[in-house]
Design a protein around this motif. Structure first.
Motif, mmCIF file in Angstrom:
data_model
loop_
_atom_site.group_PDB
_atom_site.id
_atom_site.type_symbol
_atom_site.label_atom_id
_atom_site.label_comp_id
_atom_site.label_asym_id
_atom_site.label_seq_id
_atom_site.Cartn_x
_atom_site.Cartn_y
_atom_site.Cartn_z
ATOM 1 N N GLU A 1 0.830 -1.207 0.000
ATOM 2 C CA GLU A 1 0.000 0.000 0.000
ATOM 3 C C GLU A 1 0.863 1.255 0.000
ATOM 4 O O GLU A 1 0.489 2.270 -0.583
ATOM 5 C CB GLU A 1 -0.941 0.000 1.202
ATOM 6 N N THR A 2 2.005 1.216 0.642
ATOM 7 C CA THR A 2 2.871 2.400 0.709
ATOM 8 C C THR A 2 3.844 2.479 -0.466
ATOM 9 O O THR A 2 4.533 3.476 -0.621
ATOM 10 C CB THR A 2 3.684 2.400 2.020
ATOM 11 N N LEU A 3 3.875 1.462 -1.292
ATOM 12 C CA LEU A 3 4.801 1.403 -2.414
ATOM 13 C C LEU A 3 4.261 2.219 -3.584
ATOM 14 O O LEU A 3 3.120 2.035 -3.996
ATOM 15 C CB LEU A 3 4.990 -0.061 -2.828
ATOM 16 N N ASP A 4 5.076 3.112 -4.107
ATOM 17 C CA ASP A 4 4.663 3.950 -5.237
ATOM 18 C C ASP A 4 5.477 3.546 -6.460
ATOM 19 O O ASP A 4 6.435 4.210 -6.847
ATOM 20 C CB ASP A 4 4.891 5.424 -4.893
ATOM 21 N N VAL A 5 5.070 2.444 -7.093
ATOM 22 C CA VAL A 5 5.804 1.915 -8.251
ATOM 23 C C VAL A 5 5.725 2.908 -9.416
ATOM 24 O O VAL A 5 6.729 3.119 -10.116
ATOM 25 C CB VAL A 5 5.249 0.534 -8.653
ATOM 26 N N ALA A 6 4.572 3.518 -9.643
ATOM 27 C CA ALA A 6 4.427 4.464 -10.747
ATOM 28 C C ALA A 6 5.341 5.662 -10.560
ATOM 29 O O ALA A 6 5.833 6.237 -11.532
ATOM 30 C CB ALA A 6 2.980 4.904 -10.860
ATOM 31 N N GLY A 7 5.603 6.038 -9.329
ATOM 32 C CA GLY A 7 6.474 7.169 -9.054
ATOM 33 C C GLY A 7 7.934 6.909 -9.377
ATOM 34 O O GLY A 7 8.735 7.835 -9.507
#
Length: 138
Positions: free
Chosen positions: A129-135
């Motif tokens: 949930e805290t992972l921002d792969v798109a970022g």
């Protein structure tokens, strides 16, 4: 045969890297041994000087105590580290060579710890949930 040499060719590090690591290990062992010998020589010289000239300088007692503590600490550290992996000086003292004797049990325990503390669904969900792969690509 070294443990690294037993790895499959796809897993083994390049030959030069192994040689560099072994050279670094030898250099570090030599440095540690020379430091131990140096501090032991300081201890002996200060002990002889203090016995020969008892009224010399009271600070010699501090130097002697420092050198003595260094020698004792170095020997204790050496024994503790060596005792984990093999029998020190080849003497089969009880409670030494702990890692090779319990390798299977240690790996089982570490595997269980990883599974029970890092790979359970609740932990994985909170991490995802805290992972921002798109970022990562912006």
């Amino acid at each position: 045969m070294t443990p690294l040499a037993r790895l499959s060719p796809s897993m083994a590090p390049p030959s030069g890297a192994v040689d560099q690591r072994l050279a670094g290990l030898k250099r570090m062992r030599r440095t540690a041994t020379m430091l131990l010998v140096g501090v032991a020589v300081v201890f002996v010289m200060v002990s002889i000087g203090a016995a020969r000239y008892p009224s010399a300088a009271p600070w010699l007692d501090y130097v002697r105590a420092f050198a003595e503590a260094s020698v004792v600490g170095a020997c204790a550290d050496w024994f503790a580290v060596v005792a984990l992996f093999r029998h020190p000086l080849g003497v089969p003292i009880p409670h030494t060579a702990i890692v090779p004797r319990n390798k299977a049990k240690i790996s089982q325990t570490i595997g269980g710890f990883v599974i029970n503390n890092f790979l359970i669904p609740s932990v994985l969900e909170s991490r995802l949930e805290t992972l921002d792969v798109a970022g990562w690509w912006s």
